[in-house]
Design a protein around this motif. Sequence first.
Motif, PDB file in Angstrom:
ATOM      1  N   LEU A   1      11.335  -2.893   0.345  1.00  0.00           N
ATOM      2  CA  LEU A   1      10.705  -2.818  -1.175  1.00  0.00           C
ATOM      3  C   LEU A   1       9.283  -2.464  -1.330  1.00  0.00           C
ATOM      4  O   LEU A   1       8.778  -1.990  -2.342  1.00  0.00           O
ATOM      5  CB  LEU A   1      11.183  -4.159  -1.786  1.00  0.00           C
ATOM      6  CG  LEU A   1      12.514  -4.735  -1.923  1.00  0.00           C
ATOM      7  CD1 LEU A   1      12.555  -6.077  -2.265  1.00  0.00           C
ATOM      8  CD2 LEU A   1      13.093  -3.655  -3.020  1.00  0.00           C
ATOM      9  N   THR A   2       8.330  -2.601  -0.192  1.00  0.00           N
ATOM     10  CA  THR A   2       7.124  -2.495  -0.476  1.00  0.00           C
ATOM     11  C   THR A   2       6.524  -1.487   0.488  1.00  0.00           C
ATOM     12  O   THR A   2       5.236  -1.065   0.128  1.00  0.00           O
ATOM     13  CB  THR A   2       6.260  -3.872  -0.132  1.00  0.00           C
ATOM     14  OG1 THR A   2       6.424  -4.084   1.609  1.00  0.00           O
ATOM     15  CG2 THR A   2       6.676  -5.028  -0.853  1.00  0.00           C
TER      16      THR A   2
ATOM     17  N   TRP B   1      12.590 -14.082  -0.902  1.00  0.00           N
ATOM     18  CA  TRP B   1      11.630 -12.761  -1.181  1.00  0.00           C
ATOM     19  C   TRP B   1      11.308 -12.374  -2.592  1.00  0.00           C
ATOM     20  O   TRP B   1      10.174 -11.695  -2.788  1.00  0.00           O
ATOM     21  CB  TRP B   1      12.705 -11.693  -0.582  1.00  0.00           C
ATOM     22  CG  TRP B   1      13.970 -11.397  -1.438  1.00  0.00           C
ATOM     23  CD1 TRP B   1      14.960 -11.800  -1.043  1.00  0.00           C
ATOM     24  CD2 TRP B   1      13.991 -10.535  -2.446  1.00  0.00           C
ATOM     25  NE1 TRP B   1      16.194 -11.451  -2.068  1.00  0.00           N
ATOM     26  CE2 TRP B   1      15.371 -10.292  -2.771  1.00  0.00           C
ATOM     27  CE3 TRP B   1      13.101  -9.564  -3.182  1.00  0.00           C
ATOM     28  CZ2 TRP B   1      15.766  -9.814  -3.737  1.00  0.00           C
ATOM     29  CZ3 TRP B   1      13.652  -8.777  -4.162  1.00  0.00           C
ATOM     30  CH2 TRP B   1      14.903  -8.854  -4.569  1.00  0.00           C
TER      31      TRP B   1
ATOM     32  N   LEU C   1      11.722  -7.199   2.633  1.00  0.00           N
ATOM     33  CA  LEU C   1      10.195  -6.895   1.935  1.00  0.00           C
ATOM     34  C   LEU C   1       9.652  -5.431   2.561  1.00  0.00           C
ATOM     35  O   LEU C   1       8.897  -4.773   1.725  1.00  0.00           O
ATOM     36  CB  LEU C   1       9.427  -8.007   2.532  1.00  0.00           C
ATOM     37  CG  LEU C   1       9.454  -9.565   2.006  1.00  0.00           C
ATOM     38  CD1 LEU C   1       8.694 -10.446   2.720  1.00  0.00           C
ATOM     39  CD2 LEU C   1       9.464  -9.438   0.392  1.00  0.00           C
ATOM     40  N   ARG C   2       9.923  -5.037   3.675  1.00  0.00           N
ATOM     41  CA  ARG C   2       9.566  -3.810   3.949  1.00  0.00           C
ATOM     42  C   ARG C   2      10.300  -2.738   3.386  1.00  0.00           C
ATOM     43  O   ARG C   2       9.469  -1.594   2.900  1.00  0.00           O
ATOM     44  CB  ARG C   2       9.958  -3.632   5.691  1.00  0.00           C
ATOM     45  CG  ARG C   2       9.520  -2.264   6.372  1.00  0.00           C
ATOM     46  CD  ARG C   2       9.958  -2.216   7.690  1.00  0.00           C
ATOM     47  NE  ARG C   2      11.489  -2.054   7.769  1.00  0.00           N
ATOM     48  CZ  ARG C   2      12.171  -1.894   9.222  1.00  0.00           C
ATOM     49  NH1 ARG C   2      11.294  -1.664  10.218  1.00  0.00           N
ATOM     50  NH2 ARG C   2      13.518  -1.779   9.348  1.00  0.00           N
TER      51      ARG C   2
ATOM     52  N   LEU D   1       7.162 -11.688  -3.660  1.00  0.00           N
ATOM     53  CA  LEU D   1       6.835 -10.639  -4.321  1.00  0.00           C
ATOM     54  C   LEU D   1       6.165 -11.035  -5.516  1.00  0.00           C
ATOM     55  O   LEU D   1       5.287 -10.148  -6.102  1.00  0.00           O
ATOM     56  CB  LEU D   1       7.964  -9.637  -4.409  1.00  0.00           C
ATOM     57  CG  LEU D   1       8.789  -8.982  -3.280  1.00  0.00           C
ATOM     58  CD1 LEU D   1       9.870  -8.099  -3.716  1.00  0.00           C
ATOM     59  CD2 LEU D   1       7.588  -8.035  -2.584  1.00  0.00           C
TER      60      LEU D   1
ATOM     61  N   LEU E   1       2.620 -11.880  -4.639  1.00  0.00           N
ATOM     62  CA  LEU E   1       1.814 -10.664  -4.552  1.00  0.00           C
ATOM     63  C   LEU E   1       1.474  -9.889  -5.701  1.00  0.00           C
ATOM     64  O   LEU E   1       0.271  -9.492  -6.216  1.00  0.00           O
ATOM     65  CB  LEU E   1       2.374  -9.754  -3.576  1.00  0.00           C
ATOM     66  CG  LEU E   1       2.582 -10.336  -2.126  1.00  0.00           C
ATOM     67  CD1 LEU E   1       3.886  -9.562  -1.501  1.00  0.00           C
ATOM     68  CD2 LEU E   1       1.562 -10.140  -1.445  1.00  0.00           C
ATOM     69  N   GLU E   2       2.510  -9.776  -6.643  1.00  0.00           N
ATOM     70  CA  GLU E   2       2.292  -9.040  -7.892  1.00  0.00           C
ATOM     71  C   GLU E   2       1.268  -9.956  -8.632  1.00  0.00           C
ATOM     72  O   GLU E   2       0.321  -9.244  -9.470  1.00  0.00           O
ATOM     73  CB  GLU E   2       3.641  -8.904  -8.731  1.00  0.00           C
ATOM     74  CG  GLU E   2       3.432  -8.076  -9.959  1.00  0.00           C
ATOM     75  CD  GLU E   2       4.937  -7.775 -10.596  1.00  0.00           C
ATOM     76  OE1 GLU E   2       5.280  -7.633 -11.842  1.00  0.00           O
ATOM     77  OE2 GLU E   2       5.970  -8.572  -9.865  1.00  0.00           O
TER      78      GLU E   2
ATOM     79  N   ALA F   1       5.691  -2.110   3.570  1.00  0.00           N
ATOM     80  CA  ALA F   1       4.918  -2.549   4.530  1.00  0.00           C
ATOM     81  C   ALA F   1       5.505  -2.431   5.995  1.00  0.00           C
ATOM     82  O   ALA F   1       6.466  -1.995   5.990  1.00  0.00           O
ATOM     83  CB  ALA F   1       4.756  -4.090   4.373  1.00  0.00           C
TER      84      ALA F   1
ATOM     85  N   LYS G   1      -0.931  -5.656  -2.312  1.00  0.00           N
ATOM     86  CA  LYS G   1      -0.149  -4.990  -2.048  1.00  0.00           C
ATOM     87  C   LYS G   1       0.240  -4.998  -0.595  1.00  0.00           C
ATOM     88  O   LYS G   1      -0.558  -5.532   0.172  1.00  0.00           O
ATOM     89  CB  LYS G   1      -0.648  -3.277  -2.007  1.00  0.00           C
ATOM     90  CG  LYS G   1       0.163  -2.364  -1.486  1.00  0.00           C
ATOM     91  CD  LYS G   1      -0.185  -0.894  -1.424  1.00  0.00           C
ATOM     92  CE  LYS G   1       0.658   0.176  -1.101  1.00  0.00           C
ATOM     93  NZ  LYS G   1       1.688  -0.200   0.011  1.00  0.00           N
ATOM     94  N   LEU G   2       1.312  -5.372  -0.183  1.00  0.00           N
ATOM     95  CA  LEU G   2       1.858  -5.772   1.272  1.00  0.00           C
ATOM     96  C   LEU G   2       1.664  -4.763   2.275  1.00  0.00           C
ATOM     97  O   LEU G   2       2.286  -3.755   1.999  1.00  0.00           O
ATOM     98  CB  LEU G   2       3.208  -6.414   1.191  1.00  0.00           C
ATOM     99  CG  LEU G   2       3.573  -7.283   2.455  1.00  0.00           C
ATOM    100  CD1 LEU G   2       2.768  -8.371   2.176  1.00  0.00           C
ATOM    101  CD2 LEU G   2       5.090  -7.851   2.312  1.00  0.00           C
TER     102      LEU G   2
ATOM    103  N   GLU H   1      -5.019  -5.178   0.031  1.00  0.00           N
ATOM    104  CA  GLU H   1      -4.191  -5.384   1.004  1.00  0.00           C
ATOM    105  C   GLU H   1      -3.926  -6.822   1.475  1.00  0.00           C
ATOM    106  O   GLU H   1      -4.624  -7.468   1.633  1.00  0.00           O
ATOM    107  CB  GLU H   1      -4.302  -4.203   2.376  1.00  0.00           C
ATOM    108  CG  GLU H   1      -4.015  -2.755   2.054  1.00  0.00           C
ATOM    109  CD  GLU H   1      -4.240  -2.155   3.267  1.00  0.00           C
ATOM    110  OE1 GLU H   1      -3.549  -0.950   3.172  1.00  0.00           O
ATOM    111  OE2 GLU H   1      -4.553  -2.567   4.445  1.00  0.00           O
TER     112      GLU H   1
END
Length: 233
Positions: free
Chosen positions: A74-75, A38, A71-72, A42, A45-46, A77, A51-52, A27
């Motif tokens: 897509l993930t 963005w 981002l929210r 990402l 992170l990948e 989060a 994982k966001l 996390e």
Amino acid sequence: MHLNPIQLFDTESSTFTYILAAPGSPEAVIIDPVDRHWERDLRHLERLGLKLAYVLETHAHADHVTSAGKLRELTGATAAVPSGCGIATAETQLNDGDTIRFGAGETIAVLHTPGHTAGSMCYVWRGNVFTGDTLLIDGCGRTDFQSGSADALYDSVTGKLFALPDDSRMWPGHDYKGQSVSTIGWEKRHNARLADRSREAFVKLMGELNLPRPKLIDVAVPANQNLGLPHGG
């Protein structure tokens, strides 16, 4: 214990974005992401297998548009924002003294530090403090618009940020001179606007800066109050 965040930079607005992660869990948390980056964020992170969990904002920015909403979407989060910034579309409204929990027992302490804006927040994690536009390296955020107050900023910095341990790493929301990190102790002793300056002298100094209005303010602030998404999105 210091565990360095991942620091990313937007050259157009001189904004720092931070990714926080620690061993023991995939996390992660991102602070102050910028709309045009963005995909870059990402990919970071990948690449790191993260994982966001949270997208944090330090305030409703006037100089860039956030990618928090994107981002929210897509993930999955959670968007967490200062309660005093009018960002109604975020599901978590943060208040002074709140704690954000993620990963394997990681905690982020929430400090309300008004001054640059009335709602501005700083975040403390593992000996690091993310100061947004409240405290900059050898400077501070402006206080002449968006419910700003030099009096409030002086209290926020001297009463809350300078009360943190001297060896706290201080990560600003912006830098215009190629610097990336400082410490609370260094800023206490050397900050050009705040070190050894009385409240009255600080308020006078801030009142005489006469800075140009941020080019994007009329677009950025309303957009950021909707997490960077088109209204109705």
